[in-house]
Design a protein around this motif. Sequence first.
Motif, PDB file in Angstrom:
ATOM      1  N   ALA A  29      -3.673  -2.220   6.551  1.00  0.00           N
ATOM      2  CA  ALA A  29      -3.212  -3.428   6.279  1.00  0.00           C
ATOM      3  C   ALA A  29      -3.569  -4.404   7.255  1.00  0.00           C
ATOM      4  CB  ALA A  29      -1.734  -3.381   6.051  1.00  0.00           C
ATOM      5  N   LEU A  43       0.806  -1.185  -0.147  1.00  0.00           N
ATOM      6  CA  LEU A  43       0.229  -0.014   0.187  1.00  0.00           C
ATOM      7  C   LEU A  43       0.790   0.991  -0.006  1.00  0.00           C
ATOM      8  CD1 LEU A  43      -2.627  -1.063   2.525  1.00  0.00           C
ATOM      9  CD2 LEU A  43      -2.992  -0.568   0.145  1.00  0.00           C
ATOM     10  N   LEU A  47      -9.401  -1.588  -3.725  1.00  0.00           N
ATOM     11  CA  LEU A  47      -8.721  -2.548  -3.221  1.00  0.00           C
ATOM     12  C   LEU A  47      -9.282  -3.828  -3.673  1.00  0.00           C
ATOM     13  CD1 LEU A  47      -8.015  -1.354   0.452  1.00  0.00           C
ATOM     14  CD2 LEU A  47      -6.632  -0.815  -1.460  1.00  0.00           C
ATOM     15  N   PRO A 102     -10.594   4.231   1.036  1.00  0.00           N
ATOM     16  CA  PRO A 102     -10.447   2.758   0.494  1.00  0.00           C
ATOM     17  C   PRO A 102     -11.611   2.046   0.474  1.00  0.00           C
ATOM     18  CG  PRO A 102      -9.630   2.957   2.636  1.00  0.00           C
ATOM     19  CD  PRO A 102      -9.968   4.329   2.483  1.00  0.00           C
ATOM     20  N   GLU A 161       2.176   1.588  -3.567  1.00  0.00           N
ATOM     21  CA  GLU A 161       0.853   2.028  -4.619  1.00  0.00           C
ATOM     22  C   GLU A 161       0.542   3.526  -4.390  1.00  0.00           C
ATOM     23  OE1 GLU A 161      -0.224   0.296  -6.770  1.00  0.00           O
ATOM     24  OE2 GLU A 161       0.028  -2.056  -6.177  1.00  0.00           O
ATOM     25  N   VAL A 201      -4.256  -2.416  -6.488  1.00  0.00           N
ATOM     26  CA  VAL A 201      -4.938  -1.306  -6.082  1.00  0.00           C
ATOM     27  C   VAL A 201      -4.911  -0.375  -7.259  1.00  0.00           C
ATOM     28  CG1 VAL A 201      -4.184   0.693  -4.557  1.00  0.00           C
ATOM     29  CG2 VAL A 201      -3.334  -1.499  -3.719  1.00  0.00           C
ATOM     30  N   LEU A 230      -2.292   3.617   7.653  1.00  0.00           N
ATOM     31  CA  LEU A 230      -1.874   2.811   6.641  1.00  0.00           C
ATOM     32  C   LEU A 230      -1.663   1.307   7.281  1.00  0.00           C
ATOM     33  CD1 LEU A 230      -1.419   2.801   3.669  1.00  0.00           C
ATOM     34  CD2 LEU A 230       1.062   2.891   4.165  1.00  0.00           C
TER      35      LEU A 230
END
Length: 511
Positions: free
Chosen positions: A446, A345, A472, A503, A348, A462, A442
Motif C-alpha cells: 500500500a 487490498l 493493480l 502484484p 480484495e 484489483v 500488505l
Amino acid sequence: MTEQRIGIIDIGSNSVRLVIYERTASGAHRVIDGSKRPARLSERIDDNGNLTQEALRELLGTLNHFRLICAHNRVGHIRAVATAAIRNAANRDEVLAAIQSESGIAIELLSGVDEATYGFLGMINAMDVQDGFLVDIGGGSTEVSLFQGRELVQSFSFPFGCVNLHRRFAAKGGMLTDEGLQALERYVAEAVAAVPWLTKYPSLPLIGVGGTARALGKVHQAAVKYPFTQTHNYPMTGLAVDNLFNELYRTPLDKRRKFPGLSKDRADVIVPGLAVMRLLYRTIKASHYRICGSGLRDGLFHDTRFPGRPKHQNPLAFSIQNLSALHPAVPQQHVMQVNRLALQLFDELHPSHLLANRERILLDAASSLFRIGGSIDYYEYAKHTFYLIVNSHLNGLSHREILMIGAIASYKSKNRVRQQLNDYKELLNETDFDTVYKLGTLLQLAAALDRSETQAIGRLEVEHAAGGQLLLRPVRFSGSLTLERQEVEELSSDFKKLWGTAPLLDETDYT
C-alpha cells in the motif's frame, strides 16, 4: 473548554494526586505533569469522626504545592474533587471552607455514585469491553458498578476501603492476623449481601480500577516476569490472585515493603484491599480479573474536556487519532492514502487469506500510524514507530495486539520482526508471527502505491489474473506512476511468497 491545559486534583482517602493534561495545537491530548502525595486521610479521623487538624494542615500544604505546579504550567482550569475520607468526615464543611480560603481551590465533594460514574467513564473510554463489573477499591470507600452494552446500569458505594479497613482490623504491628482477616471478611460479606443485584449476573469480568487494582497488576507482572510494561488491560485468573494474596498475607510487613512490584506506601493496605476484591469476585461469580489503568481522574478529564459528550464510542479510534495528532510532522495525506489502499487490498484479497475482522482492525491501526516514528528520525522511522506504538496508549487492545500492530507498522522483513519481538515472544504464537508477516507486507505494498506521496491514484481496481498475478489497475490517477511501479516490482517476489500472488501495477490503456 477553551483552556489548553487542565489540572485534575483528586483528594483520595489514601493519596492526593494531581494530573495536568494539555491540548496541543494539533488537537491531541497528553499528560504533561503530575504529582502524588500519600495522605492516609481515612486513618486520620479522630474519635468524634473529624479529620484531624494536623491532617488538614498537611492537606493544605499539598494543595498549595499542587497549585504552584499548575501555575508553573500555566494551567487554565483546575478541577479538584474529594472522595470518601472528606465526604464521611464530621467536620467536612469546615475542611472544605478551610481549603477554599487557604488555597483558593474550590473542591467538588463527590458522592459515591459520582465516584462510580466518573470511574466508569474513565474505564469505558479506555477499554473495548461490553459487559462487566467495575470495582474501585479506594482508601475509604469501594465502588462497584454493573455495566451492560457499554452503559452503566447499577452502582453502589460501600463505606469501606483498604485504609479504613486496615485501621479497623489490623493488629498493632500493622499485620492482619487470621482472626483479623476473618473479622474483616465477615464485615465486608455482610455489607455485600445487602446488595442483591451483585449475584444476578455471573460469568462477567471483574474490571479493577484504582490503586489496589494497579498494585495487584504490577506485583503479579513482577512475579511472573511479564515482558510488557503496561498494567492496563492486564488479565488475571481467580487462582492467580488467590495465590498472590496468600503470599502477600503471609509475608511480614518489613519484607512486604521490598516485595517486587509493590510500592512501600501500599505494603500494609494491599492485603485488606485484595481481601475485598477477592470477596467481590466470589460474590459476583466473575469469569476473570482485568486491570484497568484509567479511572476516576481520566473520567473527570473527559467530562471536563468534552462536556455533553464525554463517552467515546470507539476507544481505539479515539486513541489512534490522538496518537497521530501528537506527531503532526507526519505527512497526513500520504498516511490516509496508504490506510485506504491497505484496507482495500485486504478486502480484495479476503477470499485467499480468510483473516478475521480483528486482523483488519490491526491493519487499520498499523497503516494509520506507520509514519509516526518519522517525527524522531526519518532514516530510522520504522524502529521509532515500533517503540512509540508499543509505549503509547492504544486503548481497546490486548498487549499481544499492540505488539502486533507495532510490528506490522514497522515491518521490513521476517528476521527483523523476530528480532523486534524476541523479548515478548511468550505473548505471541506462530500464527501471530505469520499474521504480522502477511499484514506487514500488505502495508508495504500500500505504501509503494503512494511512493511519490502525491496521492496520484484516485481509484484502484484489483484483479486476480492467470499465472498467479495480482493486477493493480489505477482507474483514476494523475501524473506519472513510475516511482510506484518500480516499488511494486521490487516488492513482488516477497509478496508472492506470503500471499501466493505477485502484484503488478498495470497502467495499460489507462494513461
